[in-house]
Write a protein that holds these residues in place. Structure first.
Motif, PDB file in Angstrom:
ATOM      1  N   HIS A  44      55.940 -15.186 -24.899  1.00  0.00           N
ATOM      2  CA  HIS A  44      55.535 -16.582 -25.045  1.00  0.00           C
ATOM      3  C   HIS A  44      54.073 -16.612 -25.467  1.00  0.00           C
ATOM      4  O   HIS A  44      53.330 -15.639 -25.278  1.00  0.00           O
ATOM      5  CB  HIS A  44      55.746 -17.370 -23.748  1.00  0.00           C
ATOM      6  N   LEU A  45      53.667 -17.716 -26.050  1.00  0.00           N
ATOM      7  CA  LEU A  45      52.292 -17.887 -26.506  1.00  0.00           C
ATOM      8  C   LEU A  45      51.704 -19.126 -25.861  1.00  0.00           C
ATOM      9  O   LEU A  45      52.315 -20.195 -25.886  1.00  0.00           O
ATOM     10  CB  LEU A  45      52.247 -18.051 -28.033  1.00  0.00           C
ATOM     11  N   ASN A  46      50.528 -18.991 -25.276  1.00  0.00           N
ATOM     12  CA  ASN A  46      49.826 -20.158 -24.749  1.00  0.00           C
ATOM     13  C   ASN A  46      49.024 -20.784 -25.882  1.00  0.00           C
ATOM     14  O   ASN A  46      47.901 -20.375 -26.169  1.00  0.00           O
ATOM     15  CB  ASN A  46      48.892 -19.758 -23.607  1.00  0.00           C
ATOM     16  N   LEU A  47      49.621 -21.781 -26.539  1.00  0.00           N
ATOM     17  CA  LEU A  47      48.900 -22.430 -27.630  1.00  0.00           C
ATOM     18  C   LEU A  47      47.640 -23.116 -27.122  1.00  0.00           C
ATOM     19  O   LEU A  47      46.698 -23.341 -27.882  1.00  0.00           O
ATOM     20  CB  LEU A  47      49.794 -23.455 -28.340  1.00  0.00           C
ATOM     21  N   HIS A  48      47.612 -23.431 -25.810  1.00  0.00           N
ATOM     22  CA  HIS A  48      46.442 -24.079 -25.227  1.00  0.00           C
ATOM     23  C   HIS A  48      45.348 -23.067 -24.904  1.00  0.00           C
ATOM     24  O   HIS A  48      44.327 -23.442 -24.335  1.00  0.00           O
ATOM     25  CB  HIS A  48      46.844 -24.854 -23.966  1.00  0.00           C
TER      26      HIS A  48
END
Length: 774
Positions: free
Chosen positions: A704-708
């Motif tokens: 997963h990627l933390n776009l924040h």
């Protein structure tokens, strides 16, 4: 053709985006003992995982070019008047709140309020939000927000599972008239926790001994104010907990659920000043009785005292959250939408109880007028008690004609069935809209009456049953009476802002939670109406601009991670973890390996990992670390082989939470694969990998990627977030899908968020960041 001039350093975003100047970089390298950044990377990143080429991304653009392209994308979105409802409504964000809060970096760049002494402003704003939710629902305790209505309902089911004693396989009853997206999210959560979900008519529910709880919608998805009191009495007598999904604006006029035996109330606070944004971000709410306060999910803000005995605020009950209790946590504290909760709370502060009642009464009055107009046109209303939503039976031929007539007038109606249509009104509805809606139902579009005259005739009418009229007061605290002028509101927002630490005043050095500058150019588009004004269930051909943006982001995130398939549905980092594990689980099940339930997690992994694994129905087995904090590969090998017949996978944070690129990452992945498991990589530290190495290349199957964090969406004081997942080819069929807007994943793991693409209105930020940096 002339060769275009190259961008100068002044024109290029990157030269302004990065804080350290060249001399600063030289000084840091000298301190560390390296001649260059390349030499530093050579020492830090294992050679066998280094990317040997540049990422295949479009070249960097200037700020002006990016805004021009976003303007073209926005123009491809068509903002019709959406009368779809289903938990999403157009509304008005007071300009003083838009400018002073939503567009203010003092509010949107702050981090999660773990340290109360530098977050007193935000904590007071969240306390206002909790008070709003508690007052309107009539329940004693509320949290400081969840992600959306669907996940809030799922959290209610999980809390119920932890509270109610049961024998055998637990059963959870869900009324068929709940929102379909809520039912889908609930079913996804229930399946992995081995809970049976029975969807049916609430009035016919059979409260067998294994029934732990029930979910009702009030008013229901078709607008009806159903009388559930007999159902609730039977549930209470059987020992089952009752959850009601409800609407905040409606509760200004109808009896609050806490006054007729409900144990938990959930919903979405979006219509309190937050744009629809094609689905989010919006703050979900959760309220319950005082006796369950130690089981309530998410953050709870409490009033305490400082060292001098003065009143002070803090996050209460933190011992429940995952960073402390890990796999035994009763709360995943990452599941919040702080900035949006603050907006909703300030909306209530600004309007006060009188203003909220006025807005609710006006919306209801317009709905009553529309109901009378449709009656006079010969159409049948399915329900005669409602707040702001009507269900109209107009026959199959007529229904399709009405939908076409509405589209010609740039309006979206909800197609409930072949014969029936749903119509929802909101704060932005005017009498002219009532005339347009009625005209779509009228033969040849001509009305045989004057709508203004009709409104005058129905002005005193109510469609709320007498027994469900709200008589109790709400928002009685002085804070909801002091700031009704713009001057006072502006000063209040500034006063609270001054009590917080944000990127406007200091760096926030919080290790794995690497945060970007939330550049002004990236933030500008999120308040554009063509991004904010779309209903999440509007026809897809009205959202072509969003469609192009989604495709761009998916393509670029796939290139960055080396994992070719992407889902943008998870609307927080912890949601991404959960979704990634669901995909792994669905993959194993498709191969007949339903017994693969063991998840290996190193002691050094991010704190959310064990909580997410348990939430996904897995058994956590902890892998030891060596004296330097790295994964003990011998222990990993032993435990992987020990559980080889039941191994679902490994969750690993890379680089590790202490910032190290572990040299044996390829070997770690190989061990897991050899024993039948999948490798899930926590993307919290992806900031350290972009352009240097790719998870898909060294063995990860999903991340997963933390776009924040990595991709510049602001942390907003603890949300909004976005946690999309990237997966390898063999996992692509199992990505999340959606019941209202199908996404085409043949063997989907389920639905993880209320909206199909999570929180789209903040995606222009990450799209801009990638376009600017190249």
């Amino acid at each position: 053709m002339q060769t275009p001039l190259p961008h100068t350093d002044v024109e290029r975003f990157i030269s302004r985006h990065l804080g350290p100047r060249p001399k600063d970089v030289e000084k840091m390298l000298d301190t560390l003992g390296y001649d260059s950044l390349d030499a530093l990377l050579e020492a830090i990143v294992p050679q066998d995982i280094r990317l040997d080429r540049r990422l295949d991304l479009p070249p960097a653009r200037t700020e002006r070019e990016v805004l021009e392209e976003l303007d073209r994308l926005a123009a491809r979105n068509q903002v019709f008047k959406s009368h779809i409802g289903m938990g999403y409504y157009d509304c008005v964000t007071p300009p003083v709140i838009q400018r002073g809060l939503l567009e203010n970096p003092g509010w949107y760049t702050a981090y999660t309020p773990y340290q109360a002494e530098i977050a007193q402003g935000r904590l007071e704003a969240l306390l206002n939000y909790q008070t709003l939710i508690s007052d309107l629902t009539g329940l004693e305790v509320a949290n400081a927000s969840l992600l959306d209505e669907g996940t809030a309902a799922a959290e209610a089911m999980t809390m119920t599972l932890g509270v109610v004693k049961h024998s055998g396989r637990p059963t959870y009853l869900v009324d068929v008239n709940c929102h379909p997206q809520t039912i889908a999210v609930l079913k996804t959560r229930a399946e992995v926790r081995d809970v049976v979900v029975e969807v049916g008519n609430a009035h016919e529910f059979d409260f067998k001994p294994e029934v732990i709880g029930v979910l009702l919608q009030y008013p229901n998805t078709y607008g009806h104010i159903d009388d559930y009191r007999a159902v609730i009495t039977r549930a209470n007598e059987s020992g089952a907990l009752v959850t009601v999904a409800t609407d905040l604006l409606a509760l200004a006029m109808i009896k609050p659920p806490g006054e007729f035996g409900v144990d938990i109330a959930v919903g979405n606070s979006q219509r309190f000043g937050v744009p629809m944004g094609y689905g989010g971000p919006h703050a979900g709410f959760f309220a319950t009785r005082d006796e369950y306060k130690r089981k309530i999910p998410g953050r709870v803000i409490g009033v305490s005292k400082d060292s001098n005995g003065n009143p002070a605020l803090r996050m209460a009950l933190q011992t429940r959250e995952q960073h402390i209790r890990r796999d035994k946590a009763t709360s995943n504290i990452c599941t919040a939408q702080v900035l949006l909760a603050v907006i909703a709370g300030m909306y209530a502060v600004y309007h006060g109880p009188v203003g909220i009642r006025r807005i609710a009464r006006r919306v209801h009055a317009l709905t009553v007028t529309l109901a009378e107009a449709l009656n006079r046109l010969g159409h049948t209303l399915v329900h005669d008690s409602f707040f702001d939503t009507l269900c109209v039976d107009c026959g199959p031929a007529s229904a399709s004609q009405v939908v076409e007539a509405a589209l010609e007038r740039r309006m979206n109606f909800r197609q409930v069935s072949e014969n029936r249509l749903g119509l929802a009104l909101d704060e932005t509805t005017k009498l002219a809209d009532i005339e347009d809606i009625a005209s779509a139902f009228a033969p040849e579009g001509r009305l045989p009456f004057d709508v203004r005259q009709l409104a005058a005739e129905t002005a005193e009418s109510l469609a709320v049953p007498e027994s469900f009229n709200r008589r109790s007061e709400f928002l009685t605290h002085p804070v909801f009476h002091r700031y009704q002028s713009e001057m006072e509101m502006m000063r209040y927002l500034k006063k609270l802002e001054s009590r917080d630490l944000s990127l406007t005043s200091a760096m926030i050095p919080l290790g794995s939670c690497t945060m970007k500058l939330n550049a002004a150019v990236e933030m500008i588009p999120i308040t554009w109406h063509r991004f904010g004004g779309l209903h999440p269930f509007a026809p897809r051909d009205q959202a072509e601009g969003y469609g192009v943006m989604f495709a761009d982001l998916e393509r670029q995130l796939a290139e960055i991670t080396g994992l070719p398939h992407v889902s943008l549905q998870p609307n927080a980092g912890a949601q991404g973890e959960f979704a990634g594990l669901l995909v792994v689980r669905a993959y194993h099940h498709s191969r007949g390996d339903a017994g693969r339930t063991v998840c290996l997690i190193p002691k050094s992994a991010h704190g959310t990992n064990p909580a997410s694994a348990v939430m996904a129905g897995m058994k956590v087995v902890v892998v030891n670390t060596d004296e330097h904090g790295n994964v003990d590969t011998d222990d990993l090998r032993t435990k992987a082989e020990q559980h080889k017949d039941s191994l679902a996978g490994l969750m690993i944070t890379y680089p590790s939470t202490h910032g190290v690129f572990e040299a044996e990452i390829r070997e770690i992945c190989r061990i897991v694969h050899e024993n039948g498991g999948q490798v899930y990589m926590d993307g919290a530290n992806m900031n350290a990998q972009v352009g240097i190495c790719r998870p898909g290349d060294y063995g990860a199957d999903v991340c997963h990627l933390n776009l924040h964090k990595t991709f510049a969406i602001p942390h907003g004081g603890g949300g909004p977030g976005m946690g999309p997942i990237c997966v390898a080819d063999h996992l692509a069929p199992f990505l999340p899908d959606h019941p209202v807007i199908p996404l085409g994943h043949a063997q989907s793991c389920g639905t993880v968020s209320s909206a199909p693409w999570g929180s789209p209105s903040v995606l222009p930020i990450s799209w801009s960041y990638l376009a600017l940096t190249g």
